[in-house]
Design an enzyme around this catalytic site. Structure first.
Site, PDB file in Angstrom:
ATOM      1  CB  THR B 162      47.723  69.548  64.435  1.00  0.00           C
ATOM      2  OG1 THR B 162      48.969  70.109  63.083  1.00  0.00           O
ATOM      3  CG2 THR B 162      48.973  68.653  64.167  1.00  0.00           C
ATOM      4  CE  LYS B 188      50.650  69.168  60.579  1.00  0.00           C
ATOM      5  NZ  LYS B 188      50.724  70.110  61.166  1.00  0.00           N
ATOM      6  CB  THR B 199      54.231  72.589  62.624  1.00  0.00           C
ATOM      7  OG1 THR B 199      55.007  73.010  63.818  1.00  0.00           O
ATOM      8  CG2 THR B 199      53.106  71.663  63.095  1.00  0.00           C
ATOM      9  CD  GLU B 284      46.503  77.265  62.409  1.00  0.00           C
ATOM     10  OE1 GLU B 284      47.264  79.042  63.288  1.00  0.00           O
ATOM     11  OE2 GLU B 284      46.770  76.652  62.650  1.00  0.00           O
ATOM     12  CG  ASN B 413      47.040  80.417  65.532  1.00  0.00           C
ATOM     13  OD1 ASN B 413      48.082  79.407  65.839  1.00  0.00           O
ATOM     14  ND2 ASN B 413      46.962  80.746  64.305  1.00  0.00           N
TER      15      ASN B 413
END
Lengths: 418, 418
Positions: B162, B188, B199, B284, B413
């Site tokens: 993603t 992932k 996630t 991230e 985000n």
């Protein structure tokens, strides 16, 4: 005439800085620049020279509790909350993780102006010794600068600022059947704000007369609904203190089990909530004020746990910063809060506090419902946001007040010491 | 020849993408672009057409558990972990908070390639229905593309990405006294990574032969020390799944209470830790990899609680991003972790994992000790950091793996859905 006016504050925050107000009788307040910080006031005093005060306080629960907290706790215990002279504060150095030497420094600071009980507070960098010589001279200067006008109180409120962008000060007058009393209070804290409690310093001063025992239970009640209901980043600090001093100079007495007491309790709680909200308004890098209200819980504690989980989710807070009504992240936080919820009973309303007519029922009984990106965008264009969760499990509710997570937050905290 | 090579990955991450490796016998892997995402692979399959697999999995504990998780859990329960055909995944849509319709969609997806048990996984935006027509065609294409080379496995690993910036893939071969077995796995997850779990999708495939019961307890052990020991931002998602499939194609059998089993357990745990670390490497906006090791605790749980509190502190994570050895924030997090620590017994070492000769004993028995800004700056100039806390209370220890909090994290985000 504010001869000590020393700095400019952001235009957007000017609405939160009172221009007038009546301060409690018998107190004097003052700030000064001791030189610990490069510029601006870095010490503050609020004293009641003629009327001894009763005092009550709540302190950080961090195991690394700073020297001033240890000293203030001991003084409160020994004095049983009676005979207080005032509150003295320095900013720029937290006097935390400084061992026995730091403890001795805090004691010297506490004794510098008086032998009577005082509350001593420090905020700033952890692990450095106090520069006592500078601070002593600074405290003397703050006393010399002290007075009873709102401007004097603001000067004191400026002396406790660290990364705060504006002084946080509230002043109110309350009428009783037979008289009146006043409250003036200030708070500070930008980063590290989270319940129990967090580089959060606050003090409220009133000229009401109230026993230390009654004041103590009232302050605990108020703190649970105010300073323990705000979160900037989930970190809790070594130095947090909220104290209330009552000097009785108004001769308006507040006795237990009276209507006056119920009013006083309500007034102090609302006053404390408003002081706490000012801290959120100044959350490091904050662009949004967020009120998270969880209803329909089995208990206050469970409601607060859900609210707190949402309030500390970086994904929720960055989404609000990005003006994204990302209900998925909110619902997800409800799901991992640890509270035994029933997904099919969960509802989520998203609205503007600034323009309450803007509201969406985003999530209904476990499924997405009123998804309207246009309205969501309008809500998120306003500065104050309400996120309301219904759990459908009971009658209890709790609120948390927080702010968004911005680029500016990262900048401030990546660069704090330089 | 990778005819399906579709995208470029950051130069800095190339070292984490294997260029060669031996994959487990009997499995084929493939990815394809279904069109749910604008570009790049968004579906993946790993199948064992000739050898039925045993399977074991751990799932998210989020109360809003997504439809694919509910379906995969039910299949695992009904099959008792036997007779598995493979794993199928889509990215771009998480099929979470989609009610009964979403549940039906996940079931259709699970049955599309086979009537045998499969693990079905979804990741992406919450609250949107699956575009089943596209996904079915995509799965057919992934099967058509599938093969047994590492490049085929990478294509599958790309199909589950993603916000990941590179495919996470590991392949290893293990010798036993009488034979050998192989493991290939992918994972992932970038944001929303935090224990239990987030996630985070991962699957490991081995050609060892092992009973589903034995595999099940081994996977739980491995997950506690790998996927449940990483944190990007503290949020846990609706879709997390870690699954291990064993097809026995190597004829190397792993039986309980043998030396081979102990080796297998160790190998799978290390393999899982390395897959989990790859997720942190791709946190991230992350610029630093941080290993937090807490030693001297009374229990594994308490050690992990302290490590987790540090790993989720935005103040600690922004400080590391700002290359600031702010031991005060680390110590502060230890203090509010909720574990009953003794400040005077706490020690803190700060070192580089990249250059282990760079190390500082920043905090000794409750006080700042080896404060050397030059060395601290050198440590923080390296990409991999070790923060070691000694509690001095017992013999237990635990680790967490996390990353720093950057401007880029906020950007990603704040802007995820656009």
């Amino acid at each position: 005439m504010r001869k000590f006016a020393s700095r400019a504050f952001p235009t957007a925050k000017q609405i939160y800085i009172p221009k007038e107000g009546t301060c409690p009788l018998g107190f004097i307040a003052g700030g000064a620049h001791s030189g610990v910080k490069k510029e601006f006031n870095d010490v503050a005093v609020v004293l009641s020279p003629k009327h001894e005060c009763t005092a009550a306080a709540v302190f950080t629960k961090n195991k690394f509790c700073a020297a001033p907290v240890q000293v203030s706790k001991r003084i409160l215990k020994e004095s049983k909350g009676n005979g207080y002279y005032g509150v003295i504060v320095n900013s720029g150095c937290a006097n935390a993780c400084t061992g026995d030497a730091g403890l001795a420094d805090a004691q010297v600071m506490a004794k510098h102006l008086t032998n009577k009980p005082v509350v001593v507070m420090s905020t700033g960098v952890i692990g450095q010794r106090l520069q006592l010589d500078k601070i002593k001279k600074g405290l003397d200067a703050a006393v010399a600068n002290a007075g009873s006008d709102l401007a004097h109180w603001q000067s004191a409120a400026e002396g406790i600022m660290t990364t705060d962008t504006f002084p946080k000060l509230i002043s109110r007058e309350f009428k009783t059947k037979t008289g009146s009393y006043r409250m003036t209070g200030w708070s500070k804290g930008a980063g590290m704000i989270h319940p129990n409690m967090a580089t959060m310093l606050s003090a409220t001063f009133t000229d009401a007369k109230i026993s230390s025992d009654l004041l103590s239970s009232t302050v605990k009640f108020a703190a649970d609904r105010s300073f323990n209901a705000i979160s900037i980043d989930g970190d809790t600090s070594t130095n947090d203190t909220y104290v209330v001093l009552a000097n009785g100079a108004s001769n308006t007495e507040i006795k237990a089990n009276t209507l006056e007491y119920e009013e006083f309790k309500k007034n102090l709680t609302e006053f404390s909530i408003d002081l706490a909200k000012l801290i959120v308004r100044d959350g490091e890098g904050a662009t949004k004020f967020i009120h998270i209200k969880v209803k329909g819980a089995k208990s206050f504690e469970e409601a607060k746990q859900v609210a707190s989980t949402i309030a500390t989710s970086p994904l929720v807070k960055t989404a609000i910063y990005g003006k994204d009504a990302n209900w998925g992240r909110i619902v997800c936080a409800v799901g991992y809060s640890g509270v035994d919820i029933t997904p099919e009973k969960v509802n989520l309303h998203f609205s503007s506090l600034t323009k309450p007519e803007l509201s969406l029922h985003l999530f209904k009984n476990g499924s997405p419902f009123e998804i309207n990106e246009d309205v969501a965008a309008k809500i998120l264009d306003t500065p104050d946001i309400l996120i309301e969760i219904g759990l459908g499990l009971g009658e209890e509710e709790a609120s948390m007040f927080t702010c968004d997570f911005s680029h500016e937050y990262v900048s401030i905290n990546a660069d704090y010491r330089s």
